[in-house]
Design an enzyme around this catalytic site. Structure first.
Site, PDB file in Angstrom:
ATOM      1  N   CYS A 332      12.043 -16.332 -20.212  1.00 47.46           N
ATOM      2  CA  CYS A 332      12.854 -15.119 -20.096  1.00 47.46           C
ATOM      3  C   CYS A 332      12.645 -14.534 -18.715  1.00 47.46           C
ATOM      4  CB  CYS A 332      12.396 -14.069 -21.105  1.00 47.46           C
ATOM      5  SG  CYS A 332      12.666 -14.563 -22.791  1.00 47.46           S
ATOM      6  N   LEU A 334      13.701 -11.026 -16.197  1.00 47.37           N
ATOM      7  CA  LEU A 334      14.260  -9.671 -16.224  1.00 47.37           C
ATOM      8  C   LEU A 334      13.951  -8.920 -14.936  1.00 47.37           C
ATOM      9  CD1 LEU A 334      15.317  -7.078 -17.923  1.00 47.37           C
ATOM     10  CD2 LEU A 334      12.905  -6.651 -18.315  1.00 47.37           C
ATOM     11  N   ARG A 341      20.451  -5.769  -8.870  1.00 49.78           N
ATOM     12  CA  ARG A 341      21.477  -5.941  -7.839  1.00 49.78           C
ATOM     13  C   ARG A 341      20.971  -5.602  -6.451  1.00 49.78           C
ATOM     14  NH1 ARG A 341      27.389  -6.282  -9.026  1.00 49.78           N
ATOM     15  NH2 ARG A 341      26.790  -8.073  -7.769  1.00 49.78           N
ATOM     16  N   GLY A 345      16.105 -10.198  -8.506  1.00 46.90           N
ATOM     17  CA  GLY A 345      16.288 -11.285  -9.471  1.00 46.90           C
ATOM     18  C   GLY A 345      16.159 -12.629  -8.764  1.00 46.90           C
ATOM     19  N   GLU A 366      15.316 -21.673 -19.425  1.00 46.91           N
ATOM     20  CA  GLU A 366      15.635 -21.952 -20.820  1.00 46.91           C
ATOM     21  C   GLU A 366      17.099 -21.589 -21.114  1.00 46.91           C
ATOM     22  OE1 GLU A 366      12.977 -20.103 -23.725  1.00 46.91           O
ATOM     23  OE2 GLU A 366      14.594 -20.286 -25.170  1.00 46.91           O
TER      24      GLU A 366
HETATM   25  N1  ACO Z   1      27.592  -8.078 -11.956  1.00 45.82           N
HETATM   26  C1  ACO Z   1      27.979  -9.116 -11.188  1.00 45.82           C
HETATM   27  N2  ACO Z   1      27.118  -9.957 -10.585  1.00 45.82           N
HETATM   28  C2  ACO Z   1      25.821  -9.753 -10.790  1.00 45.82           C
HETATM   29  C3  ACO Z   1      25.340  -8.690 -11.573  1.00 45.82           C
HETATM   30  C4  ACO Z   1      26.291  -7.822 -12.168  1.00 45.82           C
HETATM   31  N3  ACO Z   1      25.907  -6.789 -12.915  1.00 45.82           N
HETATM   32  N4  ACO Z   1      24.001  -8.728 -11.582  1.00 45.82           N
HETATM   33  C5  ACO Z   1      23.636  -9.784 -10.833  1.00 45.82           C
HETATM   34  N5  ACO Z   1      24.742 -10.418 -10.351  1.00 45.82           N
HETATM   35  C6  ACO Z   1      24.765 -11.640  -9.559  1.00 45.82           C
HETATM   36  C7  ACO Z   1      25.181 -11.467  -8.184  1.00 45.82           C
HETATM   37  O1  ACO Z   1      26.055 -12.556  -7.977  1.00 45.82           O
HETATM   38  C8  ACO Z   1      23.936 -11.683  -7.349  1.00 45.82           C
HETATM   39  O2  ACO Z   1      24.213 -12.552  -6.351  1.00 45.82           O
HETATM   40  P1  ACO Z   1      24.865 -12.110  -4.945  1.00 45.82           P
HETATM   41  O3  ACO Z   1      23.722 -11.518  -4.202  1.00 45.82           O
HETATM   42  O4  ACO Z   1      25.320 -13.426  -4.469  1.00 45.82           O
HETATM   43  O5  ACO Z   1      25.942 -11.126  -5.246  1.00 45.82           O
HETATM   44  C9  ACO Z   1      23.009 -12.445  -8.265  1.00 45.82           C
HETATM   45  O6  ACO Z   1      23.466 -12.182  -9.561  1.00 45.82           O
HETATM   46  C10 ACO Z   1      21.577 -12.065  -8.186  1.00 45.82           C
HETATM   47  O7  ACO Z   1      21.434 -10.716  -7.962  1.00 45.82           O
HETATM   48  P2  ACO Z   1      19.995 -10.070  -7.853  1.00 45.82           P
HETATM   49  O8  ACO Z   1      20.139  -8.708  -7.310  1.00 45.82           O
HETATM   50  O9  ACO Z   1      19.067 -10.995  -7.132  1.00 45.82           O
HETATM   51  O10 ACO Z   1      19.561 -10.067  -9.385  1.00 45.82           O
HETATM   52  P3  ACO Z   1      19.035  -8.856 -10.268  1.00 45.82           P
HETATM   53  O11 ACO Z   1      17.794  -8.284  -9.674  1.00 45.82           O
HETATM   54  O12 ACO Z   1      20.125  -7.937 -10.581  1.00 45.82           O
HETATM   55  O13 ACO Z   1      18.561  -9.664 -11.559  1.00 45.82           O
HETATM   56  C11 ACO Z   1      18.916 -10.546 -13.714  1.00 45.82           C
HETATM   57  C12 ACO Z   1      19.351 -10.569 -12.249  1.00 45.82           C
HETATM   58  C13 ACO Z   1      17.426 -10.876 -13.796  1.00 45.82           C
HETATM   59  C14 ACO Z   1      19.676 -11.590 -14.501  1.00 45.82           C
HETATM   60  C15 ACO Z   1      19.198  -9.113 -14.258  1.00 45.82           C
HETATM   61  O14 ACO Z   1      20.590  -8.900 -14.286  1.00 45.82           O
HETATM   62  C16 ACO Z   1      18.630  -8.839 -15.625  1.00 45.82           C
HETATM   63  O15 ACO Z   1      17.444  -8.586 -15.770  1.00 45.82           O
HETATM   64  N6  ACO Z   1      19.506  -8.862 -16.654  1.00 45.82           N
HETATM   65  C17 ACO Z   1      19.102  -8.550 -18.030  1.00 45.82           C
HETATM   66  C18 ACO Z   1      18.249  -9.647 -18.620  1.00 45.82           C
HETATM   67  C19 ACO Z   1      18.919 -11.000 -18.508  1.00 45.82           C
HETATM   68  O16 ACO Z   1      20.087 -11.166 -18.845  1.00 45.82           O
HETATM   69  N7  ACO Z   1      18.120 -12.005 -18.054  1.00 45.82           N
HETATM   70  C20 ACO Z   1      18.543 -13.366 -17.970  1.00 45.82           C
HETATM   71  C21 ACO Z   1      18.512 -13.985 -19.331  1.00 45.82           C
HETATM   72  S1  ACO Z   1      18.542 -15.720 -19.266  1.00 45.82           S
HETATM   73  C22 ACO Z   1      16.899 -16.162 -19.296  1.00 45.82           C
HETATM   74  O17 ACO Z   1      16.072 -15.315 -19.570  1.00 45.82           O
HETATM   75  C23 ACO Z   1      16.478 -17.554 -18.947  1.00 45.82           C
END
Ligand code: ACO
Ligand code: ZN
Length: 476
Positions: A332, A334, A341, A345, A366
């Site tokens: 997982c 997060l 953003r 991530g 995963e």
């Molecule tokens: N809308 C559109 N694109 C997005 C968004 C959004 N809300 N959030 C992230 N992205 C995309 C962008 O394309 C970005 O890339 P870019 O810089 O080329 O625009 C890319 O994701 C990464 O952005 P970061 O800022 O590095 O990522 P962030 O810190 O926002 O973390 C994460 C991404 C971890 C998935 C976060 O959204 C999160 O914690 N979400 C909730 C939990 C989740 O869904 N985790 C993944 C589950 S799958 C698993 O656990 C294996």
């Protein structure tokens, strides 16, 4: 508004009904002030005054589910659930079926409360990709909870829900893969957000999904978390008392990486059980379909922090199985919402691949990924692969050559993910009997543009870590 036979339409809105609802928190809302989306009513609360409805917007991710007031409902388009598809009964409770197809529309002669259907369309939003990946565990049936870190605080008298729910123990027997899909969690309770707000350090954060915090806490308008040990409390008073004696200013475990203000702590789910469980509870608020179990022994948790004069503040984390039969390098992942953003991530993902590199392996997250997980991984993989390809130089005037396996080796990204990324970027062409990758100027330019914005990167020299061979250890 009344129907022909005099019944108030609002009284007829119940679990399983579908109707257009005014959205106030979607991206679409910013472009249109009156965006309505079809929603299913998951629950209804009749208290003093007018009722409130908990709705799920059909084509949107569950994190947008919310309680709404009647003025946001378009009662003119009210659809009732199909009778044959309705309410499977579990433990005496009825569960509305999100898959149920509404039976019919009720035509109204008088104008409804919500106005027309202007601007409403069936949006192919990001919601449909929401994953079913589970927080992973070994069988823990019958396992007793260990004594918590500090036995005086309110948390100890409030065990998390799953610890007391006997029917929530995962199946016995060895884990075949890291994931366990537990359908018993998709019931009427866990489908709804149960925590209104959390306070974590200087942040107030509105949760996205259900998390099995103790029922007593679900009645609080805010729950308070110690930002260092992640203990949860019901009041600011409890938090203050706790703060006065909490010795932590960083996560437990070993600090294995530090560069500028960014650190990573490696936490063993067996050695730091209470912290790991609290981290899982917190994470579940933002991870859909992750069923929470309390055997954290098989996992390592990598918590990323940002340092200032007050301590090491948690930004995000990923978990990883000590032994993964599928070579998953992330279970997982997060980033806490206030930090999302901003590139954190990608930093977490980059770090997870650096660990794989030190292990001499390729890895993959995963499956399935969440909507945001997929976007983030796609973006990371594209940049990691293009970074290598654009740097390739002609060899003696010949086109540079590189195999997919070499890309995997350099990035630690698994072959399937490399291939799907190259396909997604539309870079693979068939030429004179072989597959070649063609990079056009636009791709190179846009890659350079995005990389110039990616300011924080992981520096391999700042990692102080030796991989462990967990299979050689008798016990995790
Ligand atoms: N809308 C559109 N694109 C997005 C968004 C959004 N809300 N959030 C992230 N992205 C995309 C962008 O394309 C970005 O890339 P870019 O810089 O080329 O625009 C890319 O994701 C990464 O952005 P970061 O800022 O590095 O990522 P962030 O810190 O926002 O973390 C994460 C991404 C971890 C998935 C976060 O959204 C999160 O914690 N979400 C909730 C939990 C989740 O869904 N985790 C993944 C589950 S799958 C698993 O656990 C294996
Ligand atoms: Zn604490």
């Amino acid at each position: 508004m009344a129907t022909e036979n005099g019944v108030d339409v609002l009284d007829m809105v119940s679990e399983g009904c579908r109707l257009p609802v005014l959205m106030t928190n979607s991206d679409e809302q910013s472009s249109s002030q009156s965006f309505k989306a079809i929603a299913e009513v998951l629950s209804r609360k009749d208290g003093h005054g007018s009722p409130r409805f908990y709705v799920h917007y059909i084509d949107f991710n569950k994190r947008l589910d919310e309680w709404v007031t009647p003025d946001r409902l378009d009662l003119e388009k009210l659809q009732f659930p199909k009778k044959d598809n309705k309410t499977p009964v579990k433990e005496g409770k009825s569960i509305s079926s999100r898959a149920s197809t509404p039976e019919k529309e009720i035509p109204f002669q008088n104008g409804g409360m919500g106005g027309g259907m202007g601007g409403m369309s069936s949006m192919g939003g990001m919601g449909s990709m929401g994953g079913m990946g589970m927080m992973k565990t070994k069988s823990n049936a019958g396992r007793k909870r260990k004594v918590p870190i500090d036995s005086e605080d309110s948390q100890d008298s409030l065990p998390p829900q799953s610890l007391v729910a006997a029917n929530n123990v995962p199946p016995k027997g060895p884990r075949q893969t890291g994931s366990l899909v537990d359908k018993t969690h998709d019931d009427v309770v866990t489908r709804m957000k149960n925590i209104e707000m959390i306070e974590l350090g200087r942040h107030r954060i509105r949760p996205w999904y259900f998390s099995p915090y103790p029922v007593e806490l679900t009645k609080c308008s805010v729950i308070y978390l110690c930002e260092f040990c992640l203990k949860y409390m019901k009041s600011v008073k409890c938090l203050e008392r706790h703060r006065a004696k909490c010795i932590f200013r960083h996560p437990p475990g070993n600090e294995i990486y530090r560069k500028a203000t960014i650190s990573f702590f490696e936490i063993d789910g067996r050695k730091n059980k209470v912290y790991s469980q609290n981290l899982c509870l917190l994470a579940k608020l933002f991870l859909d379909h992750k069923t929470l179990y309390y055997d954290t022994d098989p996992f390592l948790f990598y918590v990323m922090t940002e340092f200032d004069s007050r301590g090491y503040h948690i930004v995000g984390y990923f978990s990883k199985e000590k032994e993964s039969t599928e070579d998953y390098n992330v279970a997982c992942i997060l980033t806490l919402p206030p930090y999302q953003r901003k590139g954190y991530g990608k930093l977490l993902i980059e770090f997870s691949y650096l660990l794989s590199k030190f292990e001499g392996k390729t890895g993959s997250p995963e499956k399935p990924l969440s909507d945001l997980g997929l976007l983030s991984y796609r973006s990371y993989w594209s940049q990691a692969i293009l970074e290598i390809l654009v740097d390739l130089k002609d060899e003696n005037g010949e086109r540079p050559q590189m195999t997919i396996n070499e890309i995997c080796e350099m990035t630690s990204v698994r072959k399937e993910d490399v291939i799907s990324t190259l396909q997604h970027l539309n870079l693979i062409n068939y030429y004179k009997g072989q597959y070649i990758v063609t990079l056009c100027k636009e791709i190179v330019d846009s890659h350079e543009r995005v990389m110039s914005k990616r300011k924080i990167r992981i520096d391999p020299k700042s990692l102080h870590w030796q991989p462990k061979d967990w299979s050689k250890r008798g016990k995790w």
